[in-house]
Write a protein that holds these residues in place. Structure first.
Motif, short mmCIF file in Angstrom:
data_model
loop_
_atom_site.label_atom_id
_atom_site.label_comp_id
_atom_site.label_asym_id
_atom_site.label_seq_id
_atom_site.Cartn_x
_atom_site.Cartn_y
_atom_site.Cartn_z
N VAL A 66 49.95 30.79 28.24
CA VAL A 66 49.71 31.54 29.48
C VAL A 66 49.84 33.02 29.18
O VAL A 66 50.81 33.46 28.55
CB VAL A 66 50.72 31.18 30.59
N THR A 67 48.87 33.80 29.63
CA THR A 67 48.95 35.26 29.54
C THR A 67 48.69 35.84 30.91
O THR A 67 48.10 35.19 31.78
CB THR A 67 47.93 35.82 28.54
N GLY A 68 49.13 37.07 31.12
CA GLY A 68 48.88 37.69 32.42
C GLY A 68 49.63 38.99 32.57
O GLY A 68 50.11 39.58 31.59
N VAL A 69 49.74 39.44 33.80
CA VAL A 69 50.38 40.71 34.12
C VAL A 69 51.59 40.45 35.01
O VAL A 69 51.59 39.49 35.80
CB VAL A 69 49.38 41.67 34.81
N ILE A 70 52.62 41.30 34.87
CA ILE A 70 53.82 41.18 35.70
C ILE A 70 53.88 42.36 36.66
O ILE A 70 53.78 43.53 36.23
CB ILE A 70 55.09 41.15 34.83
N ARG A 71 54.04 42.04 37.93
CA ARG A 71 54.25 43.08 38.94
C ARG A 71 55.58 42.78 39.62
O ARG A 71 55.72 41.76 40.28
CB ARG A 71 53.11 43.09 39.96
N GLY A 72 56.53 43.69 39.42
CA GLY A 72 57.88 43.43 39.92
C GLY A 72 58.50 42.29 39.13
O GLY A 72 58.70 42.40 37.92
N THR A 73 58.80 41.20 39.80
CA THR A 73 59.36 40.04 39.10
C THR A 73 58.41 38.84 39.14
O THR A 73 58.81 37.72 38.82
CB THR A 73 60.70 39.62 39.76
N ILE A 74 57.15 39.07 39.51
CA ILE A 74 56.18 38.00 39.60
C ILE A 74 55.08 38.19 38.56
O ILE A 74 54.52 39.29 38.42
CB ILE A 74 55.52 37.92 41.00
N GLY A 75 54.77 37.12 37.84
CA GLY A 75 53.68 37.15 36.88
C GLY A 75 52.45 36.49 37.46
O GLY A 75 52.54 35.47 38.15
N TYR A 76 51.29 37.06 37.16
CA TYR A 76 50.01 36.54 37.63
C TYR A 76 49.19 36.18 36.40
O TYR A 76 48.79 37.05 35.62
CB TYR A 76 49.29 37.58 38.49
N ALA A 77 48.96 34.88 36.21
CA ALA A 77 48.29 34.41 35.00
C ALA A 77 46.82 34.80 34.99
O ALA A 77 46.15 34.81 36.04
CB ALA A 77 48.42 32.89 34.90
N ASP A 78 46.31 35.13 33.80
CA ASP A 78 44.88 35.34 33.64
C ASP A 78 44.15 34.03 33.90
O ASP A 78 44.69 32.94 33.64
CB ASP A 78 44.57 35.80 32.21
N ARG A 79 42.94 34.11 34.38
CA ARG A 79 42.20 32.89 34.64
C ARG A 79 41.82 32.23 33.31
O ARG A 79 41.68 32.90 32.28
CB ARG A 79 40.97 33.16 35.48
N LEU A 80 41.67 30.95 33.34
CA LEU A 80 41.31 30.19 32.15
C LEU A 80 39.87 30.49 31.74
O LEU A 80 39.02 30.77 32.58
CB LEU A 80 41.47 28.69 32.42
N ILE A 81 39.62 30.41 30.44
CA ILE A 81 38.27 30.64 29.93
C ILE A 81 37.31 29.61 30.53
O ILE A 81 37.59 28.41 30.54
CB ILE A 81 38.24 30.55 28.39
N GLY A 82 36.21 30.09 31.05
CA GLY A 82 35.24 29.19 31.64
C GLY A 82 35.46 28.93 33.12
O GLY A 82 34.63 28.30 33.78
#
Length: 247
Positions: A66-82
């Motif tokens: 899982v990869t993504g960005v963290i804003r505050g204490t919440i992470g938002y995962a990048d969408r899956l390929i495809g």
């Protein structure tokens, strides 16, 4: 011919956890989940965004990524390929200076990032200097130098330090490689009973042969572990033979 397990670099290790409950946004760094079952990397990207990457492994070699960005204490995962839709996988990150607690908020959506037998939630800890990749490698390199110089008491204590301080964050393969090396050092030091005790603590020490091992491990896990198991059984026979001569 003795079977000395060669040194491998395996990512794992961490500082002891704080007594206080983790709170607040996570700090950049690399963290490791117990038993070397996952890594969490947090860093700033080119736009100064706080981003994360989680890699974990479960039974039968199933994985999470899982990869993504963290804003505050919440992470938002990048969408899956495809996947044309935006990801709905949201992850809670709470931390103190030495650890980060990771927990999926939207569990169903986050399951898509993992194999059937894998998960990524848990407590990830920042490695200490001794238990970092380079620190553990340094101890294993020191052991080999001492072993080859026939300085078995010092070789033994070196690996005892490694296991004592880093055991919780070593995967089963690495841990049992180290135990085999420790057992051989104890064997050469004439401590045959300790040699057997060390080997009995391995996963292979609980099974008599390959057939029994295959019955308790998933096929992929058994394939990855079998070389260590064979070395364990060989070295255990060596120590038993030496013990029998003392009677």
């Amino acid at each position: 011919m003795l079977r000395l397990i060669s040194t491998f670099v395996v990512l794992a290790a961490a500082l002891g956890s704080s007594q206080a409950a983790p709170t607040g946004a996570p700090l950049p760094g690399q963290y490791v989940r117990g038993d070397d079952s996952g890594t969490l990397t947090i860093r700033r990207d080119e736009q100064n965004k706080l981003v994360f990457e989680i890699d974990s492994i479960g039974g039968h070699c199933h994985e999470c990524k899982v990869t993504g960005v963290i804003r505050g204490t919440i992470g938002y995962a990048d969408r899956l390929i495809g996947d044309e839709d935006d990801s709905k996988c949201e992850i809670s990150f709470s931390s103190n200076p030495s650890s980060v607690v990771v927990k999926p908020i939207a569990e169903d959506e986050c399951r898509e990032y993992c194999g059937f037998r894998a998960y990524f939630d848990g407590t990830y800890r920042r490695p200490s200097a001794t238990c970092s990749r380079s620190g553990r490698q340094a101890l294993r390199d020191r052991f080999l130098l001492l072993y080859r110089a026939h300085r078995y008491p010092l070789a033994t204590s070196t690996l005892q330090t490694l296991i004592g301080e880093c055991r919780e964050f070593m995967g089963s393969i690495e841990l049992d490689q180290v135990r085999n090396d420790l057992a051989l050092s104890q064997y050469h030091n004439g401590d045959f009973s300790r040699c057997l005790e060390t080997l009995d603590a391995t996963s292979a020490g609980e099974e008599r042969d390959e057939e029994e091992l295959m019955s308790v491990l998933q096929p992929c896990d058994a394939d990855n572990y079998i070389d260590v198991a064979k070395a364990t059984w060989f070295n255990r026979a060596l120590c038993k033979k030496a013990m029998s001569k003392l009677r």
